[in-house]
Design an enzyme around this catalytic site. Structure first.
Site, short mmCIF file in Angstrom:
data_model
loop_
_atom_site.label_atom_id
_atom_site.label_comp_id
_atom_site.label_asym_id
_atom_site.label_seq_id
_atom_site.Cartn_x
_atom_site.Cartn_y
_atom_site.Cartn_z
N GLY A 148 45.77 47.15 31.92
CA GLY A 148 46.81 46.35 31.35
C GLY A 148 46.14 44.80 31.51
CB SER A 184 48.24 40.06 32.22
OG SER A 184 47.30 39.65 33.04
N GLY A 185 45.64 38.75 30.38
CA GLY A 185 45.09 37.55 29.97
C GLY A 185 44.82 36.60 30.92
N GLY A 186 44.95 36.96 32.25
CA GLY A 186 44.72 36.28 33.30
C GLY A 186 43.46 36.64 33.79
CG MET A 214 51.94 46.11 28.39
SD MET A 214 52.58 46.33 30.00
CE MET A 214 51.15 46.30 31.04
CB CYS A 232 58.15 44.06 35.73
SG CYS A 232 57.12 44.11 34.06
CB CYS A 253 56.35 40.56 35.24
SG CYS A 253 57.94 41.50 34.76
#
Length: 395
Positions: free
Chosen positions: A7, A9-11, A33, A100, A200
């Site tokens: 997953g 998340s762009g972090g 997502m 979440c 989230c």
């Protein structure tokens, strides 16, 4: 080669998780997502999903792994947002991050990953997974992250054995600074990126405005209750059983308008939560006012001065059977049994000594020390050493 879907998340955390898995020889696929479309309630420059999805794509490109975006906004709205509105309306305070993980990342998202032929789903959570053999079968353990300061096991407290079996947490053994160092060394665009705050996958949300989409403003009184209120100093009655004592101690104080003085007005009791200090807009008190209770039926907020106000504290809470969850089902206690644990009622709270008492209708958690702002709708999670054994919604 085992296939892992990360997953992304762009972090920085999920970026490094993907890099480490690739180094370990897994076939890695990055999935972003998209859970939210409504930008009107986000503080847009804090965490726009577009920028996150772009960063995730650049990380995947840099690592040379396939990447795609999945839109889960319908499921997210049904399972998280609608649930949140519903809980706030009832005067409870939900924890969207825990939900979440249970409902989206390790359910809907996991199903998509398995359809794509994944053997595992990985996330950038600071926690670890252990696997032991017991009575001839494998049991998975949810363990705290090695970085005490970032441990996120609490957010995963509702995961099941089936979900844990398919989960990987590649950065669980690392400290946050190490994660940033790895990202920097690999020249990943997320290396210096600030950790995202807020809901989230939605980002930073102005909660009152977010809730106002569904829950209409409704003016009501703010009442200040003095710390000398007689109920606080009443002697405990005699109890004929431990269960009766626990039931008595787990009950919150019921206030009425005559128990204090009206000190201001608010726009809706359902926008406030126990322990809250900001947003009351009442000045002129010696110490700041804290919310000690909300009454959504009569639309009244009860407050007290200072974070030591007795209205904020109690040491027993209750979880109903319907909202009781054991990660380690093999260790679940039966009616009449007790268990000594360490427990917390919110993320980043230090673990506190507590005893679990199983009764017919659910379970009492009795803390050795009184806890501040035990809030209905939030999760209590219990541990033995660094293993999270179970959790439940505070009723």
């Amino acid at each position: 080669m085992k296939r892992v879907i990360v997953g992304l998340s762009g972090g920085v955390d999920s970026s490094v998780a993907a890099y480490l898995l690739k180094e370990q020889g897994y076939e890695v696929i990055g999935l972003f997502m998209k859970n939210w479309h409504d930008d009107s309630v986000t503080i847009s420059d804090e965490c726009p999903w577009l920028e996150d999805s772009n960063d995730a794509m650049l990380v995947a490109d840099k690592l040379g792994i396939p990447f795609q975006t999945v839109d889960l906004s319908v499921q997210y709205k049904e399972r998280i947002v609608d649930y949140m509105f519903n809980e706030y309306e009832k005067g409870r305070t939900p924890n969207p991050d825990v939900l979440c993980n249970r409902e989206i990342k390790f359910d809907v998202f996991m199903d998509i990953a398995l359809e794509l032929g994944a053997d595992y789903v990985a996330t950038g959570h600071y926690c670890r997974k252990g696997t032991i053999e017991k009575d001839g079968k494998q049991i998975h353990q949810l363990l705290a992250g090695a970085d005490d300061n970032k441990d996120q096991s609490y957010f995963l407290c509702q995961l099941s054995q089936q979900q844990l079996a398919k989960a990987l947490f590649p950065i669980g053994e690392l400290q946050k600074p190490e994660v940033r160092e790895i990202a920097k060394a690999q020249d990943l665009i997320t290396a210096e990126k600030k950790d995202s705050q807020g809901l989230c996958f939605i980002g930073k949300v102005r909660l009152p405005e977010f809730l106002q989409q569904q829950l209409k403003p409704k003016a009501g009184d703010i009442v200040e209750v003095a710390d000398t209120f007689e109920t606080y100093s009443q002697a405990l009655p005699e109890f004929d059983s431990k269960e009766n004592e626990l039931e008595f101690l787990s009950k919150k104080t019921v206030y009425s308008l005559t128990d204090g003085k009206v000190v201001g007005r608010h726009q809706g009791a359902h926008y406030f939560t126990k322990g809250q200090r900001k947003g009351l807009g009442v000045g002129g008190t010696v110490e700041p006012l804290f919310v000690i209770d909300t009454d959504v039926k009569d639309n009244v907020i009860y407050t007290g001065q200072g974070k030591k106000h007795p209205g904020l504290y109690r040491n027993v809470l209750f979880v109903t059977n319907e909202e009781l969850h054991w990660v380690r089902e093999d260790l679940a206690i039966n009616e009449g049994e007790t268990m000594e644990v360490m427990a917390r009622i919110r993320y980043r709270q230090t673990l506190e000594k507590a005893t679990l008492h199983k009764v017919a209708t659910g379970m009492y958690v009795e803390f050795e020390n009184k806890q501040s702002a035990i809030t209905e709708g939030q999760f209590v999670a219990w541990y033995i050493e660094d293993e999270l054994l179970g959790s439940g919604v505070i009723s």
